[in-house]
Scaffold this motif. Structure first.
Motif, PDB file in Angstrom:
ATOM      1  N   TYR A  91      -3.985  -4.858 -17.354  1.00 57.25           N
ATOM      2  CA  TYR A  91      -3.207  -6.035 -17.012  1.00 57.25           C
ATOM      3  C   TYR A  91      -2.816  -6.771 -18.285  1.00 57.25           C
ATOM      4  N   SER A  92      -1.739  -7.516 -18.227  1.00 55.69           N
ATOM      5  CA  SER A  92      -1.190  -8.117 -19.438  1.00 55.69           C
ATOM      6  C   SER A  92      -1.601  -9.574 -19.654  1.00 55.69           C
ATOM      7  N   ASP A  93      -1.982 -10.267 -18.581  1.00 56.25           N
ATOM      8  CA  ASP A  93      -2.284 -11.702 -18.675  1.00 56.25           C
ATOM      9  C   ASP A  93      -3.750 -11.902 -19.071  1.00 56.25           C
ATOM     10  N   ARG A  94      -3.972 -12.368 -20.303  1.00 55.62           N
ATOM     11  CA  ARG A  94      -5.344 -12.545 -20.791  1.00 55.62           C
ATOM     12  C   ARG A  94      -6.102 -13.602 -20.008  1.00 55.62           C
ATOM     13  N   GLY A  95      -5.392 -14.484 -19.323  1.00 57.05           N
ATOM     14  CA  GLY A  95      -6.046 -15.543 -18.575  1.00 57.05           C
ATOM     15  C   GLY A  95      -6.458 -15.153 -17.169  1.00 57.05           C
ATOM     16  N   SER A  96      -6.166 -13.942 -16.752  1.00 52.10           N
ATOM     17  CA  SER A  96      -6.508 -13.510 -15.397  1.00 52.10           C
ATOM     18  C   SER A  96      -8.003 -13.653 -15.152  1.00 52.10           C
ATOM     19  N   GLN A  97      -8.342 -14.103 -13.944  1.00 54.29           N
ATOM     20  CA  GLN A  97      -9.732 -14.450 -13.673  1.00 54.29           C
ATOM     21  C   GLN A  97     -10.373 -13.609 -12.568  1.00 54.29           C
ATOM     22  N   SER A  98      -9.568 -13.171 -11.602  1.00 51.46           N
ATOM     23  CA  SER A  98     -10.124 -12.442 -10.462  1.00 51.46           C
ATOM     24  C   SER A  98      -9.416 -11.105 -10.339  1.00 51.46           C
ATOM     25  N   PHE A  99     -10.211 -10.084  -9.960  1.00 52.27           N
ATOM     26  CA  PHE A  99      -9.693  -8.719  -9.955  1.00 52.27           C
ATOM     27  C   PHE A  99     -10.135  -8.029  -8.674  1.00 52.27           C
ATOM     28  N   PHE A 100      -9.203  -7.350  -8.043  1.00 49.73           N
ATOM     29  CA  PHE A 100      -9.457  -6.799  -6.725  1.00 49.73           C
ATOM     30  C   PHE A 100      -8.994  -5.351  -6.665  1.00 49.73           C
ATOM     31  N   TRP A 101      -9.718  -4.571  -5.883  1.00 51.30           N
ATOM     32  CA  TRP A 101      -9.286  -3.223  -5.539  1.00 51.30           C
ATOM     33  C   TRP A 101      -9.092  -3.149  -4.030  1.00 51.30           C
ATOM     34  N   TYR A 102      -7.899  -2.675  -3.646  1.00 56.66           N
ATOM     35  CA  TYR A 102      -7.581  -2.469  -2.243  1.00 56.66           C
ATOM     36  C   TYR A 102      -7.304  -0.984  -2.017  1.00 56.66           C
ATOM     37  N   ARG A 103      -7.652  -0.524  -0.842  1.00 60.76           N
ATOM     38  CA  ARG A 103      -7.331   0.837  -0.412  1.00 60.76           C
ATOM     39  C   ARG A 103      -6.250   0.743   0.659  1.00 60.76           C
ATOM     40  N   GLN A 104      -5.262   1.611   0.564  1.00 55.17           N
ATOM     41  CA  GLN A 104      -4.173   1.587   1.534  1.00 55.17           C
ATOM     42  C   GLN A 104      -3.902   2.999   2.025  1.00 55.17           C
ATOM     43  N   TYR A 105      -4.181   3.233   3.297  1.00 54.53           N
ATOM     44  CA  TYR A 105      -3.824   4.503   3.915  1.00 54.53           C
ATOM     45  C   TYR A 105      -2.341   4.478   4.256  1.00 54.53           C
ATOM     46  N   SER A 106      -1.777   5.660   4.324  1.00 54.35           N
ATOM     47  CA  SER A 106      -0.340   5.777   4.597  1.00 54.35           C
ATOM     48  C   SER A 106       0.030   5.074   5.897  1.00 54.35           C
ATOM     49  N   GLY A 107       0.992   4.175   5.827  1.00 48.92           N
ATOM     50  CA  GLY A 107       1.454   3.466   7.013  1.00 48.92           C
ATOM     51  C   GLY A 107       0.579   2.305   7.438  1.00 48.92           C
ATOM     52  N   LYS A 108      -0.446   2.021   6.668  1.00 50.18           N
ATOM     53  CA  LYS A 108      -1.363   0.922   7.001  1.00 50.18           C
ATOM     54  C   LYS A 108      -1.274  -0.174   5.952  1.00 50.18           C
ATOM     55  N   SER A 109      -1.958  -1.276   6.202  1.00 52.40           N
ATOM     56  CA  SER A 109      -1.953  -2.385   5.252  1.00 52.40           C
ATOM     57  C   SER A 109      -3.131  -2.263   4.290  1.00 52.40           C
TER      58      SER A 109
END
Lengths: 113, 114
Positions: A25-43
């Motif tokens: 990521y490029s923004d040095r000030g970023s504070q929170s980081f998330f991983w999401y999983r997305q199946y095809s056709g789902k959210s």
């Protein structure tokens, strides 16, 4: 330069192996980081979040954060075919106190039997 | 408990028409976000509500897009004079508070403008 970059893949690993997904990521000030999983056709489905440098483990998943290098990763141990999906990295921008997420384009993971 | 719900799940409309997309967040969640996702891309931020007010609408692409959350719960995203470029999946997410915590996404509304 994109704000959040991920290798689009596809990343292919055999069943039982460790899958390693990376995000910068490029923004040095970023504070929170998330991983999401997305199946095809789902959210997107939240898998992990991490706020501090170091490792955070939850079951087969480990998130790793290195703010100095502006790098966050997700390790999936004992990968299963059901882990096959697109994995999205998301970060919050510096200077905000709310979750205005910026997403990478996602990495497609395929776990083959 | 119940998750975030969105209606309709699919919407097909003709160019130039008006559409409304609805989001019902997780009960008790005060923060609500709208995102838009095009094929092969990650979601893009549109607007953030804390309670009833739109605290950040910087992601709305133009003045054809508007969103409300009159009672601090259900939110409606409104698109006027739809264009083919508006076709995408519109995602709603809610969060327990207005901070930097985790967000939970609804199933999305797939909008197709013909």
């Amino acid at each position: 330069q994109k704000e959040v970059e991920q290798n689009s893949g596809p990343l292919s690993v055999p069943e039982g192996a460790i899958a390693s997904l990376n995000c910068t990521y490029s923004d040095r000030g970023s504070q929170s980081f998330f991983w999401y999983r997305q199946y095809s056709g789902k959210s997107p489905e939240l898998i992990m979040f991490i706020y501090s440098n170091g490792d955070k483990e939850d079951g087969r998943f480990t998130a790793q954060l290195n703010k100095a290098s502006q790098y966050v990763s997700l390790l999936i141990r004992d990968s299963q075919p059901s882990d096959s999906a697109t994995y999205l990295c998301a970060v919050t921008p510096g200077g905000t106190s709310y979750g205005k997420l910026t997403f990478g384009q996602g990495t497609i993971l395929t776990v083959h039997p | 408990g119940a998750g975030v719900s969105q209606t309709p799940s699919n919407k097909v409309t003709e160019k130039g028409k008006y559409v409304e997309l609805r989001c019902d967040p997780i009960s008790g969640h005060t923060a609500l976000y709208w995102y838009r996702q095009s094929l092969g891309q990650g979601p893009e931020f549109l607007i953030y509500f804390q309670g009833t007010g739109a605290a950040d609408d910087s992601g709305l692409p133009n003045d054809r897009f508007f969103a409300v959350r009159p009672e601090g719960s259900v939110s409606t995203l409104k698109i006027q004079r739809t264009e083919r470029g508006d076709s995408a999946v519109y995602l709603c997410a809610s969060s327990p508070s207005g901070g930097l915590g985790e967000q939970y996404f609804g199933p999305g509304t797939r909008l197709t403008v013909t």
